[in-house]
Design an enzyme around this catalytic site. Structure first.
Site, PDB file in Angstrom:
ATOM      1  N   HIS A 246       0.799  -1.236   0.000  1.00  0.00           N
ATOM      2  CA  HIS A 246       0.000   0.000   0.000  1.00  0.00           C
ATOM      3  C   HIS A 246       0.832   1.286   0.000  1.00  0.00           C
ATOM      4  O   HIS A 246       0.554   2.194  -0.796  1.00  0.00           O
ATOM      5  CB  HIS A 246      -0.968  -0.003   1.184  1.00  0.00           C
ATOM      6  CG  HIS A 246      -2.030  -1.040   1.089  1.00  0.00           C
ATOM      7  ND1 HIS A 246      -2.713  -1.515   2.205  1.00  0.00           N
ATOM      8  CD2 HIS A 246      -2.541  -1.714   0.030  1.00  0.00           C
ATOM      9  CE1 HIS A 246      -3.587  -2.425   1.828  1.00  0.00           C
ATOM     10  NE2 HIS A 246      -3.503  -2.569   0.514  1.00  0.00           N
TER      11      HIS A 246
ATOM     12  N   ASP B  98      -0.375   1.602   7.453  1.00  0.00           N
ATOM     13  CA  ASP B  98       0.645   0.715   6.905  1.00  0.00           C
ATOM     14  C   ASP B  98       2.060   1.271   7.025  1.00  0.00           C
ATOM     15  O   ASP B  98       3.028   0.511   6.998  1.00  0.00           O
ATOM     16  CB  ASP B  98       0.311   0.384   5.448  1.00  0.00           C
ATOM     17  CG  ASP B  98      -0.945  -0.462   5.336  1.00  0.00           C
ATOM     18  OD1 ASP B  98      -1.147  -1.324   6.207  1.00  0.00           O
ATOM     19  OD2 ASP B  98      -1.740  -0.244   4.406  1.00  0.00           O
TER      20      ASP B  98
END
Length: 387
Positions: A230, A326
């Site tokens: 991501h 993330d």
């Protein structure tokens, strides 16, 4: 020819056999609590309910829309990899009502939801219950146990985590989900302590027969690929996201060959951390092929043409969990863990730094999920690998 008494005995045996079969079916049905009513939690609630379990869905009052719709329609609609309507017995904000007589509790959401859910159930869990944090988001079981007031070695309540969510799924509107993929394999589960792993897998095998055992929660944490994928795709498409509001396909249009090289460099550092802990971390394309996401073992074209990623749009802005979770939780955790065991992670550290500049935040300084915050900073590489 059997006499009247023999026929009577056979009939009685028939009734007893049917009663036993019915009892066995009833014993398979569980009372399941799902904490977290985002796309992942809603998918788990649907899937468990569709398998005949009694499901109760909880979220905090600030996330009311989906809960209110599920409560009003008394269930969840699904399309795609899961289809139909599944009844939900309760959807609301009362944690005591949600936990009532529950045997299995799923904690589902981004990393920053794990501690609040743990705090919400602190003092309310009872011996014999099982909690599964899904996905782990790096140290999920450790974070949950700490927030819930449970010792790491506490076996009275079984706490486990999975390496990833079992679905590629989106909420299309309140009370409705679209499932792009339900994983067929390659989702790892580990309990904390690991001796409980097999028992947890047996408990959920009717809904998740493809779930696989991990050696420890460090393996499930390291195998979570979200921090590897991501941030790389988001950073290399930052201007496009800001200018279009995410009006493009995240994987099909967002993963160039150069982006793939960044994903690969991050993945190699993650694999090196695992090697130091004597844990094999499977390269993401290899695992994604087993899961059903991808068709080829490379870091560029394979993401663009992956069946499990088709149609998934980009996020509407940079202030999103693809960076805040993330990077802030995932990559910072990996960087600190690597430093603890003597592994260099220049690409991970660079992504943390660049993201901090773009978002005007100090993700490393915030240190929201680190070995120290989880209480494992003093452990050796060998001790970490065998948690």
């Amino acid at each position: 020819r059997p006499g009247r008494s023999s026929i009577g005995r056979l009939a009685k045996m028939h009734v007893q056999l049917l009663s036993l079969l019915c009892s066995a079916v009833e014993e398979q049905e569980m009372k399941i609590a799902v904490l977290g009513a985002g796309a992942g939690g809603t998918a788990i609630a649907f899937d468990c309910a569709a398998h005949g379990h009694e499901v109760r869905l909880f979220d905090f009052p600030q996330f009311a829309d989906n809960i209110a719709t599920v409560a009003a329609q008394k269930g969840i609609h699904a399309k795609g990899g899961l289809e139909g309507f599944a009844d939900v017995s309760y959807a609301g904000h009362d944690i005591d009502e949600t936990l009532l007589d529950s045997e299995l509790i799923y904690v589902v959401g981004p990393a920053y939801s794990t501690e609040p859910f743990g705090a919400a159930v602190a003092g309310k869990l009872r011996p014999g219950q099982t909690v599964i944090v899904t996905p782990s988001s790096c140290g999920g079981a450790l974070a949950f146990k700490k927030a819930a007031g449970l010792r790491i070695d506490d076996n009275t309540v079984r706490v486990a985590e999975t390496s990833t969510l079992h679905y590629a799924v989106r909420l299309t509107e309140s009370g409705r989900i679209r499932v792009f993929l339900k994983l067929r394999a390659g989702n790892l589960l580990a309990a904390l302590p690991a001796a409980q792993t097999d028992a947890v897998l047996r408990l959920i095998e009717d809904v998740y027969p493809g779930m696989e055992p991990a050696a420890s929660v460090m393996q499930t944490s390291l195998q979570n690929a979200n921090p590897i994928i991501h941030p790389a795709v988001t950073l290399t498409n930052a201007a496009r996201i800001e200018q279009t509001g995410g009006d493009f396909l995240f994987y099909e249009e967002g993963v160039s060959d150069a982006t793939g090289r960044l994903i690969e460099a991050l993945d190699k550092e993650r694999i090196a951390i695992g090697r130091k802990l004597d844990i094999r971390v499977v390269p993401d394309p290899e695992l994604a092929m087993r899961q059903g996401y991808m068709l080829a073992d490379d870091y560029g074209e394979a993401y663009r043409t992956a069946p499990g990623f088709l149609g998934i749009g980009a996020q509407p802005g940079l202030d999103h969990r693809y960076l805040n979770e993330d990077v802030g939780y995932g990559l910072v955790f990996l960087s600190e863990l690597a430093r603890q065991v003597g592994i260099e992670t220049p690409t991970i550290d660079a992504v943390i730094q660049v993201t901090s500049v773009l978002m005007a935040r100090d993700y490393a300084g915030e240190a929201v999920r680190t070995p120290e915050s989880l209480g494992i900073a003093a452990l050796s590489a060998e001790e970490l690998g065998s948690l």
